[in-house]
Write an enzyme that holds these catalytic residues in place. Structure first.
Site, PDB file in Angstrom:
ATOM      1  N   CYS A  10       0.861  -1.179   0.000  1.00  0.00           N
ATOM      2  CA  CYS A  10       0.000   0.000   0.000  1.00  0.00           C
ATOM      3  C   CYS A  10       0.897   1.228   0.000  1.00  0.00           C
ATOM      4  CB  CYS A  10      -0.954   0.010   1.195  1.00  0.00           C
ATOM      5  SG  CYS A  10      -0.148  -0.084   2.803  1.00  0.00           S
ATOM      6  N   HIS A 562      -4.265   5.788  19.337  1.00  0.00           N
ATOM      7  CA  HIS A 562      -2.826   5.958  19.485  1.00  0.00           C
ATOM      8  C   HIS A 562      -2.474   7.435  19.517  1.00  0.00           C
ATOM      9  CE1 HIS A 562      -3.715   5.998  15.208  1.00  0.00           C
ATOM     10  NE2 HIS A 562      -2.590   6.660  15.012  1.00  0.00           N
TER      11      HIS A 562
END
Length: 645
Positions: A10, A562
């Site tokens: 990706c 996160h």
């Protein structure tokens, strides 16, 4: 046992890459086939396929949203899809290879039929541009530095510019540097076209780039520069793709990529650029020259602003050349006052961007900071092209910043009476004695640099990359720090297992919290108790800043909040399990039962964070593993499962 080879990739982040790899390997096991996957992730190529692997394989699966070289798979059944199909249709892809449905890859060229999954048009444009820029930068740096060295060691100031005596080693070095710099635009154009149309786009891209770099072909004294190269690159790529889609007899299919497409696309690009684009461009620049001539005698400040803006706007391109030729022509008439402001404006963009890349480290990638060093050197010798790598990657912020800086420097130089007796710019002309009012020359340069750096500080955001995570209904972008950002005082922690960065203190086996906010608060307090963070409120702001950009509920009952913060002492993972599930606004609508919170220091190398994401994303694709986490009886069992990552 039969064998299939695959590549997954990706363009940003890592999650898609490894999720696709995990599912393809899993599908192979279920169907009794060995699937070896080469991953092209953010931390490089892993599990690289050998020639023997490819030779033994029944076929090839490429699940990628980036360009992958398929030439090594000639003669093999090949399936090319977007990375999301690799995740969600892995079993079908393996079956397509085994059933013989896959087309055979040609050794000379393989047409990429993948549309990159759900990749947007804007993303495709950006990827193609970045492909061209990545190949162009070494030519800019190499050519610019060779020219700078030859001018420094072998150049002398003359009325017609800094000259290097013929027949010297410095003249030879200057010529080599000029060749490298001259290839900048053709290379940029060629690899933009290659990104769009694969190999058939290379020839028309190069041809178009050469046209853009040679204004004489369309009656212009100034070439079209890197902006022209971008135009020809996209033009060549799109034309080549259009020709590839035309139905042709089977007998012609084998020669289409190497003969028909390059010839027809090159002719089309050439005719369009010369007869449609070129002549209006030449007329525009001729009109600009007359306009600048007419400005003499009017407001000096306005003229200086216009000249500064033109010099910086395209960094060696047509506007730059028109302004430069205007100032150079006046030197022959004994007017040195116009070339002075131009000499200042010439060096402001590369010097300012080079300095900004060193001062504003969190706003520039590692590659840009390396290019910044070369940009500084080129700026000292009046090579404006040193700024091109920065402008190419972020034109909407960089170009206005350097234009404002060059205009400022040019105006200060004009008002201070700075002159330049040679047709060149940068501090080198001042050092060689070609400038009057040397002190004010450097004041003007400093003023321009200050304005540019200030604007970049305001306009450019702190660099962040994206990790793309698959969900059953598409893809989710989770903000993540770039690997290159903040190298100074970077942490060097490593880990062999996920259990190295998690402890019993940071595990909430079955949280009593029933809301997203409650779980986040609980995990943050556990990180505080574990002494992983020093300021709970500051870290919470980092967590919610990420959540505001896009939900971190990736689906399948998983959430990965996160944050990166100066309050984080060490990379740490916290985990909460909720049997009832927490509404995390996941794209698939499923409540999050497994919540992993990643805490990373602000000055931590991105590679650490990428590895955490890599291990989490691959293992969490396993249905049995997720179920085992849900059924684990205690923290010891959780740690045992996590150690498998």
């Amino acid at each position: 046992m039969k064998k299939i080879v695959a590549i997954t990739s990706c363009p940003v982040g890592i999650a898609h890459t490894y999720m696709a790899a995990e599912n393809l390997e899993k599908a192979g096991k279920e169907l009794g086939v060995e699937v070896k996957v080469e991953t092209h992730g953010s931390i490089g190529v892993e599990n690289e396929l050998t020639a023997k692997d490819i030779q033994e394989a029944e076929g090839v699966i490429i699940a990628a949203d980036t360009k992958v070289d398929k030439s090594r798979f000639g003669g093999k059944p090949l399936v090319t899809v977007g990375v999301q199909e690799g995740i969600h249709q892995s079993t079908k892809l393996v079956e397509d290879i085994l059933s013989g449905k896959a087309p055979i890859a040609e050794g000379t060229s393989v047409t990429d039929t993948s549309d990159g999954g759900a990749e947007s048009f804007g993303k495709k444009i950006y990827k193609s541009l970045m492909n061209g820029v990545s190949y162009m930068v070494p030519f800019v740096v190499t050519g610019g530095l060779l020219i700078a060295i030859s001018l420094t060691l072998g150049g002398t100031a003359t009325p017609s510019g800094i000259q290097i005596p013929e027949g010297t080693i410095w003249a030879t070095m200057n010529s080599i540097g000029g060749i490298a710099m001259g290839l900048m635009v053709p290379v940029l154009s060629a690899f933009i076209a290659q990104s769009i149309a694969d190999r058939p786009g290379l020839v028309p891209g190069f041809v178009g780039g050469m046209l853009a770099a040679n204004g004489a072909l369309y009656g212009s004294d100034a070439n079209a520069g890197f902006l022209g190269g971008i135009i020809t690159g996209f033009l060549a790529g799109l034309i080549a793709v259009g020709i590839k889609k035309l139905p042709v007899p089977k007998a012609l299919q084998s020669i289409m990529p190497i003969i028909v497409i390059p010839i027809l696309a090159s002719l089309a690009v050439g005719f369009i650029f010369i007869y449609v684009v070129g002549e209006p461009v030449a007329l525009l620049f001729s009109s600009l020259t007359h306009f600048l001539t007419g400005m003499q005698g009017s407001s000096e400040i306005v003229l200086a602003m216009i000249l500064g803006a033109m010099i910086a706007f395209d960094m060696g391109g047509p506007f730059n050349k028109v302004a430069f030729l205007f100032g150079s022509g006046l030197i022959a008439e004994g007017n040195y006052s116009i070339m002075g402001p131009i000499a200042v404006a010439i060096c402001v963009p590369p010097l300012a961007l080079g300095l900004a890349s060193l001062i504003l480290k969190t706003k520039f990638t590692k590659a840009e900071r390396e290019a910044g060093k070369a940009s500084l050197a080129m700026g000292l010798f009046g090579i404006t092209e040193g700024a091109i790598p920065f402008a190419s990657t972020d034109p909407l912020r960089v170009i206005p910043s350097i234009v404002a800086g060059a205009m400022t420097g040019s105006v200060v130089a004009m008002l201070s009476g700075v002159t330049d007796h040679v047709a060149h710019g940068g501090p080198i002309v001042a050092v060689l004695g070609a400038v009057d009012h040397v002190a004010m020359f450097f004041v003007a340069v400093a003023a321009g640099i200050a304005v540019t750096v200030f604007m970049l500080k305001v306009l450019k955001p702190t660099l962040e990359a994206t990790a793309v995570v698959a969900t059953p209904h598409g893809s989710l972008t989770i903000t993540d720090e770039k690997e290159e950002v903040v190298e100074a005082q970077a942490t060097t922690e490593t880990f062999d297992s996920i259990t190295d960065i998690i402890s019993d203190e940071t595990i909430a086996l079955d949280t009593a919290k029933t809301t997203q906010a409650g779980v986040i608060d609980d995990l943050i307090q556990r990180l505080v108790k574990d002494k992983a963070i020093t300021n709970a409120e500051e870290f919470k702001q980092a967590i919610y800043a990420r959540e505001s950009e896009s939900t971190t509920g990736i689906g399948m009952g998983i959430a990965i909040p996160h944050g990166k913060s100066a309050s984080v002492v060490k990379p740490t993972l916290a985990f909460a399990r909720s049997q009832a599930g927490i509404d995390w606004h996941s794209l698939d609508g499923e409540a999050a039962k497994l919540i992993f919170m990643i805490a990373v220091p602000e000055n931590s190398r991105g590679d650490m964070h990428l590895k955490i994401l890599q291990r989490l994303s691959r293992k969490l694709m396993d249905d049995d593993f997720r179920q085992a986490l849900l059924e684990a009886s205690d923290k010891k069992a959780i740690n045992q499962l996590l150690s498998e990552m």
